[in-house]
Write an enzyme that holds these catalytic residues in place. Structure first.
Site, PDB file in Angstrom:
ATOM      1  N   HIS A  79      16.779   5.487  26.361  1.00 58.02           N
ATOM      2  CA  HIS A  79      16.939   4.314  27.209  1.00 58.02           C
ATOM      3  C   HIS A  79      15.866   4.305  28.295  1.00 58.02           C
ATOM      4  O   HIS A  79      15.636   5.347  28.927  1.00 58.02           O
ATOM      5  CB  HIS A  79      18.313   4.316  27.877  1.00 58.02           C
ATOM      6  CG  HIS A  79      18.475   3.193  28.860  1.00 58.02           C
ATOM      7  ND1 HIS A  79      18.738   1.901  28.458  1.00 58.02           N
ATOM      8  CD2 HIS A  79      18.373   3.165  30.219  1.00 58.02           C
ATOM      9  CE1 HIS A  79      18.802   1.132  29.543  1.00 58.02           C
ATOM     10  NE2 HIS A  79      18.580   1.870  30.623  1.00 58.02           N
ATOM     11  N   ALA A 115       0.820  -1.203   0.000  1.00 58.77           N
ATOM     12  CA  ALA A 115       0.000   0.000   0.000  1.00 58.77           C
ATOM     13  C   ALA A 115       0.860   1.263   0.000  1.00 58.77           C
ATOM     14  O   ALA A 115       0.612   2.199  -0.773  1.00 58.77           O
ATOM     15  CB  ALA A 115      -0.910  -0.017   1.219  1.00 58.77           C
TER      16      ALA A 115
HETATM   17  P1  FAD Z   1      -6.233  -1.754  -4.634  1.00 62.08           P
HETATM   18  O1  FAD Z   1      -6.180  -1.511  -3.193  1.00 62.08           O
HETATM   19  O2  FAD Z   1      -6.432  -3.141  -5.122  1.00 62.08           O
HETATM   20  O3  FAD Z   1      -7.389  -0.816  -5.214  1.00 62.08           O
HETATM   21  C1  FAD Z   1      -7.733  -0.823  -6.546  1.00 62.08           C
HETATM   22  C2  FAD Z   1      -9.149  -0.297  -6.662  1.00 62.08           C
HETATM   23  O4  FAD Z   1      -9.457  -0.122  -8.026  1.00 62.08           O
HETATM   24  C3  FAD Z   1     -10.211  -1.248  -6.109  1.00 62.08           C
HETATM   25  O5  FAD Z   1     -11.016  -0.567  -5.205  1.00 62.08           O
HETATM   26  C4  FAD Z   1     -11.000  -1.694  -7.333  1.00 62.08           C
HETATM   27  O6  FAD Z   1     -12.388  -1.867  -7.073  1.00 62.08           O
HETATM   28  C5  FAD Z   1     -10.800  -0.512  -8.247  1.00 62.08           C
HETATM   29  N1  FAD Z   1     -10.916  -0.837  -9.676  1.00 62.08           N
HETATM   30  C6  FAD Z   1     -10.247  -1.802 -10.362  1.00 62.08           C
HETATM   31  N2  FAD Z   1     -10.538  -1.719 -11.678  1.00 62.08           N
HETATM   32  C7  FAD Z   1     -11.435  -0.703 -11.808  1.00 62.08           C
HETATM   33  C8  FAD Z   1     -12.089  -0.120 -12.910  1.00 62.08           C
HETATM   34  N3  FAD Z   1     -11.850  -0.531 -14.160  1.00 62.08           N
HETATM   35  N4  FAD Z   1     -12.962   0.881 -12.677  1.00 62.08           N
HETATM   36  C9  FAD Z   1     -13.191   1.339 -11.411  1.00 62.08           C
HETATM   37  N5  FAD Z   1     -12.573   0.850 -10.337  1.00 62.08           N
HETATM   38  C10 FAD Z   1     -11.692  -0.153 -10.534  1.00 62.08           C
HETATM   39  N6  FAD Z   1       0.044  -3.950   1.957  1.00 62.08           N
HETATM   40  C11 FAD Z   1       0.747  -3.281   2.882  1.00 62.08           C
HETATM   41  O7  FAD Z   1       1.506  -2.368   2.554  1.00 62.08           O
HETATM   42  N7  FAD Z   1       0.633  -3.584   4.215  1.00 62.08           N
HETATM   43  C12 FAD Z   1      -0.177  -4.575   4.654  1.00 62.08           C
HETATM   44  O8  FAD Z   1      -0.266  -4.824   5.858  1.00 62.08           O
HETATM   45  C13 FAD Z   1      -0.926  -5.298   3.700  1.00 62.08           C
HETATM   46  N8  FAD Z   1      -1.761  -6.286   4.080  1.00 62.08           N
HETATM   47  C14 FAD Z   1      -2.504  -6.945   3.151  1.00 62.08           C
HETATM   48  C15 FAD Z   1      -3.341  -7.973   3.570  1.00 62.08           C
HETATM   49  C16 FAD Z   1      -4.105  -8.664   2.652  1.00 62.08           C
HETATM   50  C17 FAD Z   1      -5.013  -9.759   3.131  1.00 62.08           C
HETATM   51  C18 FAD Z   1      -4.037  -8.311   1.272  1.00 62.08           C
HETATM   52  C19 FAD Z   1      -4.884  -9.013   0.259  1.00 62.08           C
HETATM   53  C20 FAD Z   1      -3.193  -7.301   0.845  1.00 62.08           C
HETATM   54  C21 FAD Z   1      -2.418  -6.616   1.771  1.00 62.08           C
HETATM   55  N9  FAD Z   1      -1.537  -5.608   1.394  1.00 62.08           N
HETATM   56  C22 FAD Z   1      -0.791  -4.952   2.329  1.00 62.08           C
HETATM   57  C23 FAD Z   1      -1.382  -5.214  -0.018  1.00 62.08           C
HETATM   58  C24 FAD Z   1      -2.220  -3.950  -0.293  1.00 62.08           C
HETATM   59  O9  FAD Z   1      -3.556  -4.213   0.018  1.00 62.08           O
HETATM   60  C25 FAD Z   1      -2.061  -3.545  -1.737  1.00 62.08           C
HETATM   61  O10 FAD Z   1      -0.700  -3.378  -2.050  1.00 62.08           O
HETATM   62  C26 FAD Z   1      -2.791  -2.235  -1.979  1.00 62.08           C
HETATM   63  O11 FAD Z   1      -4.155  -2.347  -1.691  1.00 62.08           O
HETATM   64  C27 FAD Z   1      -2.622  -1.805  -3.436  1.00 62.08           C
HETATM   65  O12 FAD Z   1      -3.250  -0.574  -3.601  1.00 62.08           O
HETATM   66  P2  FAD Z   1      -3.828  -0.136  -5.020  1.00 62.08           P
HETATM   67  O13 FAD Z   1      -4.473   1.172  -4.786  1.00 62.08           O
HETATM   68  O14 FAD Z   1      -2.789  -0.269  -6.053  1.00 62.08           O
HETATM   69  O15 FAD Z   1      -4.922  -1.238  -5.374  1.00 62.08           O
END
Ligand code: FAD
Ligand code: NAI
Length: 476
Positions: free
Chosen positions: A455, A331
């Site tokens: 510390h 994230a």
């Molecule tokens: P996402 O969070 O996947 O968001 C993408 C969004 O785009 C979604 O809401 C989706 O609905 C939307 N979307 C997709 N296509 C379209 C479209 N064509 N039109 C409109 N909307 C669309 N990372 C960490 O750094 N720390 C953690 O502790 C951590 N824990 C995790 C635990 C789990 C169980 C999982 C599954 C992942 C975890 N991650 C963690 C990874 C983290 O969730 C991802 O790296 C992060 O969410 C990626 O962010 P993003 O915005 O790229 O994508």
């Protein structure tokens, strides 16, 4: 007339929503397209991270840790507890409340920053002068909006295995595994990576017998080998996670009581019967249905949007960030890319240093690292020195009653620049921040060694590890 924006962000996960906020802060007319709906059908911001990823998993990790600590961690402090029970429904309701607070918080931030939330599926349909046309559709009426610049932040979804259909009831990916209505007696997990270990730990602490089946012959291959070795000892021998390495998954079929996994280990056929199964074998980028072909957006063979170091795609004014592009699927990595591209669109200079992205695995103890592992330095032929210091002789750790793990620092043999820091400890996620700052400023181990650390504090172990690089640890 189509609505026109300076920036349209597709996806409101941590990469997309942060990018939209930064773009709006810089005075750009910004919209964010998001299609997510919760099980009740309500539209939600926050993406994987807030809805079914980082935030709910950490809420469950905390609840399960509190429970286990109450059962086994208080006796030494002179506290006797009897009759401790876990109410799973209440734990899940708390998790949902945390998620709702966070997702509602983004709605507030969108209103505050005057970001238009376009609810639906976004896809490219064509050009609009020097910009782009994005259709927002799915489920009913659709509209086409125009954008001078587009940020693709569509994230990722769980990878599934062929022949292993996920119903998120019995066979689950992260979505189902965060919402079991009761503690399974026997939980199987395919993939002993980050999700497998975190969610496996949650349900083990609550009483499940957890077996993880991992394809690779080595454990936690991405981590430093000495950390992986220590974690293996703690997770398997001390905590009782049953982790089987080097397996080849065969048939997975429903049984009367749950699910059976056939697999091969050391050339022998084996089977695992469990009540529920989690499939956590990595994630794949969301680029289906994005209209890439309509505009000639380049997608690589694995489905990621192709980008350069500044997250620019092959199309003018089209950027891609977060899980949908190369680099770690984390994230905070996506968030920083989101800030960077918003600033680039606004005409500023910006960059993200992928070399200093911290990793954290929220097991107990936590594992955190930044930079290179010792095995990477060896294979690159980089000359290095190592300083390592245990928590077992740190006063604060002894006071906490949790002395497992160590800090390991790797520095260049000649320049002393810190090349990597690896921590295994209950508070590793917080301690790693010092190492990230140090590496971002290209500090030497001597810089950390000469900085005053409070510390008693766990950060003294980082200090001692830095001193140990020069073989002058003071308390060992
Ligand atoms: P996402 O969070 O996947 O968001 C993408 C969004 O785009 C979604 O809401 C989706 O609905 C939307 N979307 C997709 N296509 C379209 C479209 N064509 N039109 C409109 N909307 C669309 N990372 C960490 O750094 N720390 C953690 O502790 C951590 N824990 C995790 C635990 C789990 C169980 C999982 C599954 C992942 C975890 N991650 C963690 C990874 C983290 O969730 C991802 O790296 C992060 O969410 C990626 O962010 P993003 O915005 O790229 O994508
Ligand atoms: P992962 O890549 O961490 O682990 C997947 C594991 O499954 C690997 O060890 C892999 O060797 C194994 N595997 C792959 N195919 C297999 C097969 N056929 N049979 C058995 N094992 C197999 O992926 P995971 O755990 O699904 O998590 C996805 C990503 O989400 C992570 O890589 C990380 O980027 C992110 N994440 C981050 C967290 C954090 O920062 N704390 C927490 C959870 C997820």
């Amino acid at each position: 007339m189509a609505q026109a924006f300076d920036v349209v962000v597709i996806g409101a996960g941590p990469a997309g929503y942060i990018s939209a906020i930064r773009a709006a802060q810089l005075g750009l007319a910004t919209a964010c397209v998001e299609e997510w709906r919760n099980p009740a059908g309500e539209p939600k911001l926050g993406g994987t991270c807030l809805n079914v990823g980082c935030i709910p998993s950490k809420a469950l990790l905390e609840s399960s840790e509190q429970y286990e600590h109450t059962l086994t961690g208080l006796g030494d402090h002179g506290v006797t507890v009897t009759g401790a029970k876990m109410d799973v429904a209440k734990m899940l309701a708390r998790k949902e409340a945390v998620v709702t607070k966070m997702t509602k918080g983004i709605e507030t931030l969108f209103r505050k920053n005057k970001i238009a939330w376009l609810k639906g599926h976004g896809r490219f349909v064509g050009r609009a002068g020097a910009g782009w046309q994005i259709e927002v559709g799915g489920g009913g009426a659709s509209e086409v909006v125009e954008a001078r610049a587009v940020v693709i932040a569509t994230g990722s979804k769980a990878r599934h295995l062929q022949g292993v259909p996920v119903d998120n009831e019995i066979v689950c990916d992260n979505v189902g595994a965060l919402a079991f209505p009761a503690v399974p007696q026997r939980l199987g997990v395919i993939g002993a990576g980050v999700i497998g270990l975190e969610l496996g730990s949650v349900w083990r602490r609550l009483g499940a017998q957890v077996t993880l089946l991992e394809a690779l012959p080595s454990f936690l291959a991405a981590a430093d080998e000495s950390v992986a070795k220590e974690a293996w000892k703690l997770f398997t021998k001390k905590q009782g996670l049953d982790i089987r390495l080097g397996v080849k998954i065969g048939k997975v079929e429903a049984t009367k009581k749950g699910v059976r996994v056939d697999y091969e280990l050391d050339g022998k056929a084996e089977k695992l019967d469990c009540d529920r199964l989690v499939v956590s074998v990595g994630r794949v980028p969301n680029t289906d249905g994005l209209g890439a072909e309509a505009v000639g957006l380049k997608i690589d063979a694995r489905g990621f949007v192709e980008v350069d170091d500044h997250c620019r795609s092959n199309l003018p004014n089209v950027y891609a960030i977060g899980d949908v592009v190369r680099g770690p699927m984390l994230a905070h990595k996506g968030e920083e890319e989101g800030v960077m591209v918003a600033e680039l669109i606004a005409g500023q200079k910006a960059h993200v240093n992928l070399e200093t992205i911290p990793w954290v695995i929220y097991t107990s103890p936590e594992i955190a690292w930044v930079g290179k592992t010792e095995q990477q330095l060896k294979s690159d032929g980089t000359p290095y020195r190592v300083g390592q210091f245990p928590f077992s002789i740190n006063g604060r750790a002894l006071g906490h009653g949790d002395t497992s793990g160590f800090v390991k620092m790797l520095a260049h043999q000649r320049t002393d620049e810190i090349l990597g820091v690896h921590i295994i400890n209950t508070h590793a996620s917080e301690l790693i921040a010092e190492a990230v700052v140090a590496m971002e400023f290209r500090a030497a181990s001597e810089d950390i060694a000469r900085i005053v650390h409070a510390h008693p504090s766990l950060s003294e172990v980082m200090h001692e590890a830095a001193l140990a690089v020069d073989k002058r640890a003071l308390n060992m």
